[in-house]
Enzyme design. Structure first.
Site, PDB file in Angstrom:
ATOM      1  N   LYS A   1       9.744  28.539   7.252  1.00 26.77           N
ATOM      2  CA  LYS A   1       9.829  29.908   6.732  1.00 26.77           C
ATOM      3  C   LYS A   1       9.896  30.849   7.933  1.00 26.77           C
ATOM      4  O   LYS A   1       9.166  30.645   8.925  1.00 26.77           O
ATOM      5  CB  LYS A   1       8.567  30.161   5.896  1.00 26.77           C
ATOM      6  CG  LYS A   1       8.479  31.488   5.187  1.00 26.77           C
ATOM      7  CD  LYS A   1       7.142  31.572   4.438  1.00 26.77           C
ATOM      8  CE  LYS A   1       7.000  32.808   3.579  1.00 26.77           C
ATOM      9  NZ  LYS A   1       5.721  32.822   2.826  1.00 26.77           N
TER      10      LYS A   1
ATOM     11  N   SER B   1       2.217  31.955  -2.574  1.00 21.74           N
ATOM     12  CA  SER B   1       3.572  31.955  -1.999  1.00 21.74           C
ATOM     13  C   SER B   1       4.129  30.598  -1.598  1.00 21.74           C
ATOM     14  O   SER B   1       5.298  30.501  -1.255  1.00 21.74           O
ATOM     15  CB  SER B   1       3.625  32.887  -0.786  1.00 21.74           C
ATOM     16  OG  SER B   1       3.772  34.217  -1.196  1.00 21.74           O
TER      17      SER B   1
ATOM     18  N   SER C   1       6.615  33.918  -2.034  1.00 25.05           N
ATOM     19  CA  SER C   1       7.522  34.390  -1.021  1.00 25.05           C
ATOM     20  C   SER C   1       8.242  33.283  -0.241  1.00 25.05           C
ATOM     21  O   SER C   1       9.261  33.549   0.386  1.00 25.05           O
ATOM     22  CB  SER C   1       6.768  35.272  -0.032  1.00 25.05           C
ATOM     23  OG  SER C   1       5.801  34.520   0.679  1.00 25.05           O
TER      24      SER C   1
END
Lengths: 489, 97
Positions: A81, A180, A156
Site C-alpha cells: 500500500k 482498512s 482504505s
C-alpha cells in the site's frame, strides 16, 4: 510453468522455487503480463515498479542458485500500500500533497520483507492517508473490485485487496486503522489480518491515527497471511509503541483444528443485507460442525464504537497531519507569509475527506469541546475494552461479520460521509481495543454473487488461535484456491 | 446540532486550511451531521470511567544516548520545496519593525 502461476499461493510458489520448478524471474514476468492485461481496468497500482521487480527477482534467483536464499519465500513478490515508506520509490499516501515525495528510508515492514527476499511489485492505491472505505478518496483515481468493476474494492487498502484478488500479486501489505485491511479483504473475497497493536512496527507508515494504525497482510490463503505477517512482526526499537516480547509462531500448529474451542457470536452484529446474513449464519454452523462450541456474547458498548472512532481517529489525524506545512517536504503553494503559505499548500494538497477529518478532529480537540467529544470518546474506548475482557472470560474467540453488506457501487456513498463511516461498524471496535482480528472469505452472497467476509476476533497476542480457527474454516469451506474463489476478468 | 459559520472559520484557521467559500458552507453541514451521530455518547453515564488514550500499557521507552549516523544534510533537504545555503527556505515569518 503454467498460466495458473498467477493464482498460486505464495506458499505454493515457495515450494516450487525450492524444488527448482520455477524461478523468481518467471514469477515476476507472469505478474507483469497479468498486470499489463488487467490493471487498466482494476487500477490497483498507483505505481508499478516493474524494473525493480525484475532486478529483485534476478537477485533472488542468483541467491537461490548459490544456496543463499534469505527465507523460504525468497523470490515471491509482494505489493505495498502506498502508505508504506519505500526508499527511492515515491510514497504518496494517495495524496497530492505527497505526489512527488521520494523517501530516504524504508518502513520496517518493507525492510524486513526485503531481508526475507521478497521482490517488490509496486505501490498500491488507497483512500488518501487511509481515510476511507472504498479507495474513492484516493487523490489520483479509484480502484475497482475485480468481482464487479462497477463496485468498490473496499478501503482504505483497496488497491492491495484488488491486486491480490485479481491475481496481480500473491500477497500485499495494507494498514488497518478502523477496518482498512479487513473490510477490503471482505469485499474482495480474500484474507486480511489486523494484528495485535504493537506486535508489528509502525515505523515508516505515513501516520493517520497513531494509537489505532497497524500494518496488516492481505493474501488469498490463511497460511500465506500468517507467513507474511510472521516475516515482518516482532519488536522494533524504531517504534516506541512496539511490544518487546517475542511474537508467537503463527505457522506451527495452524492445522491443529478447532475441536473444543469456545467461540462467541456477537448478538448485536447483524448484517443488513440478507445474503450476507445467510452466509454468516452458515459460517457459524460450519464452525460448530468443526467442533467449536458457540455461545452468544453481548458487547453493548460496541454500538458506540463508530461514534468514538470518528472522534478519536480525526483528532489524532488532525495532529499527525500538521506536519504537512510546505516547508520540509511535500507540496508548497504560494503565500505572502508562512501562515498563508502553509494554509494554501494544505488546501491545495489535501482532498475533501482529509480536510473534513482534520476539521472534525481540530474541532473535537478545541477549547470548550475537548471534554465533550474527545474525552468522552476515550472513555467509550475503555468500555469497549472492558466489554471484550468480559466476553473473553467465557470464550476463546469471537466471530461476527466483517461488513454489513457486500461491495457497494462506486459513487453510492461518496456524497454521504456518515453512510461511508457506518460501513466500518463491525471493524472499528478492534482498533479501539488493540486486539487482533482476521477477515476470511465465507462464500458469495446469493443475490449479487459478491464475496462475504467472516471476522474472527482474538485476544491480544492470541493470533495463533485465531489463525488456527481461520485455517480450519478455510479448509472446510474450500473457497480459497477454487474456481469459485476467483473473480472472472 | 448546528455549527455556526464563525466556528468553521475558527477551526479552519487553527487547522491552517485555506478553505474556499463553498468548502466552508459544506463543512458546516457535514460536521454537524457527523457530530449528531456522536451525540449518542454524550448521553452515556461515563462518570468514574478512566479514559483510554492507548490500547496497550505504555511506558517511556529510552535508548542509550549514543551518537549514531543520521541523514546527510543533502538527503534531508532533497525533498524540500525550496532550500538556500543548506537550509529550508520559507516565506517571511517576522514583520519588519
Amino acid at each position: 510453468m503454467s498460466e495458473d502461476t498467477i493464482w498460486k499461493s505464495a506458499t505454493q510458489l515457495a515450494r516450487e522455487l525450492d524444488a527448482g520448478e520455477v524461478s523468481a524471474t518467471d514469477i515476476a514476468e507472469h505478474l507483469i503480463v497479468r498486470a499489463d492485461a488487467t490493471d487498466d481496468k482494476i487500477k490497483a497500482y498507483l505505481n508499478r515498479t516493474d524494473d525493480r521487480l525484475r532486478a529483485d527477482a534476478a537477485a533472488s534467483d542468483e541467491r537461490r542458485a548459490a544456496g543463499e536464499a534469505r527465507s523460504r519465500y525468497d523470490g515471491v513478490p509482494v505489493g505495498y500500500k502506498d502508505i508504506f515508506v519505500t526508499r527511492g520509490v515515491t510514497s504518496t499516501a494517495a495524496s497530492r500533497i505527497l505526489e512527488s515525495w521520494v523517501p530516504p528510508y524504508d518502513a520496517t515492514v518493507v525492510s524486513r520483507c526485503t531481508e526475507g527476499g521478497l521482490p517488490m511489485t509496486g505501490k498500491t492505491n488507497l483512500d488518501e492517508f487511509a481515510m476511507g472505505s472504498s479507495t474513492e478518496n484516493s487523490g489520483f483515481f479509484p480502484s475497482r473490485n475485480p468481482w464487479d468493476l462497477d463496485k468498490v474494492p473496499g478501503g482504505s487498502s483497496g488497491g492491495s485487496a484488488a491486486a491480490v484478488a485479481a491475481g496481480l500479486v500473491p500477497w500485499a501489505w495494507g494498514t488497518d486503522t478502523g477496518g482498512s485491511v479487513r473490510q477490503p479483504a471482505s469485499l474482495s473475497g480474500i484474507v486480511g489480518v489486523n494484528p495485535t497493536y504493537g506486535s508489528i512496527s509502525r515505523y515508516g507508515l505515513i501516520a493517520f491515527a497513531s494509537s489505532l494504525d497497524r500494518p496488516g497482510p492481505l493474501a488469498r490463503t490463511v497460511e500465506d497471511a500468517a507467513a507474511l505477517l510472521q516475516m515482518a512482526a516482532g519488536h522494533d526499537p524504531l517504534d516506541s509503541t512496539s511490544i518487546p516480547d517475542e511474537y508467537p509462531n503463527l505457522l506451527d500448529g495452524i492445522d491443529g483444528g478447532i475441536e473444543g474451542l469456545r467461540i462467541g457470536i456477537v448478538k448485536e452484529f447483524v448484517p443488513t443485507q440478507e445474503g450476507v446474513r445467510q452466509k454468516i449464519d452458515e459460517a457459524y454452523a460450519r464452525l460448530e460442525k468443526l467442533g467449536a462450541s458457540l455461545q452468544e456474547v453481548s458487547l453493548p458498548s460496541f454500538e458506540h464504537g463508530i461514534s468514538a472512532y470518528y472522534l478519536i481517529a480525526p483528532a489524532e489525524a488532525s495532529s499527525n497531519l500538521a506536519r504537512y506545512d510546505g516547508v520540509r517536504y511535500g507540496r508548497r503553494a504560494p503565500g505572502a507569509d508562512i501562515v498563508a503559505m502553509t494554509a494554501s499548500s494544505r488546501d491545495e494538497g489535501f482532498g475533501a475527506e482529509v480536510k473534513r477529518r482534520i476539521m472534525l478532529g481540530t474541532y473535537a480537540l478545541s477549547a470548550g469541546y475537548y471534554d465533550a467529544y474527545y474525552g468522552k470518546a476515550q472513555k467509550v474506548r475503555t468500555l469497549i475494552i472492558q466489554d471484550l475482557a468480559r466476553a473473553y472470560a467465557d470464550v476463546d474467540l469471537i466471530a461476527c461479520p466483517t461488513t454489513p453488506t457486500t461491495a457497494f457501487a462506486l459513487g453510492e456513498k461518496t456524497s454521504d460521509p456518515l453512510a461511508m463511516y457506518l460501513n466500518d461498524i463491525f471493524t472499528v471496535p478492534v482498533n479501539l481495543a488493540g486486539n487482533a482480528a482476521i477477515s476470511i472469505p465465507a462464500g458469495l452472497a446469493p443475490e449479487d454473487g459478491l464475496p462475504v467476509g467472516l471476522q474472527i476476533v482474538a485476544k491480544s497476542l492470541d493470533e495463533p488461535t485465531m489463525f488456527r480457527a481461520a485455517y480450519a474454516f478455510e479448509q472446510d469451506l474450500g473457497f480459497a484456491g477454487s474456481p469459485e474463489g476467483r473473480p472472472e476478468l | 446540532m448546528t455549527i455556526d459559520r464563525a466556528a468553521v472559520d475558527h477551526v479552519a484557521r487553527l487547522a491552517r486550511l485555506d478553505l474556499s467559500e463553498e468548502e466552508r458552507e459544506r463543512m458546516q453541514v457535514e460536521l454537524a451531521a457527523i457530530l449528531d451521530h456522536a451525540e449518542k455518547i454524550q448521553a452515556l453515564d461515563l462518570d468514574g470511567i478512566e479514559p483510554t488514550s492507548h490500547a496497550i500499557p505504555l511506558r517511556n521507552v529510552m535508548r542509550p544516548d549514543e551518537v549514531t549516523p543520521s541523514l546527510p544534510q543533502e538527503v534531508a533537504l532533497a525533498n524540500a520545496p525550496e532550500t538556500e545555503d543548506g537550509r529550508f527556505r520559507v516565506p517571511r515569518i517576522i514583520e519588519d519593525s
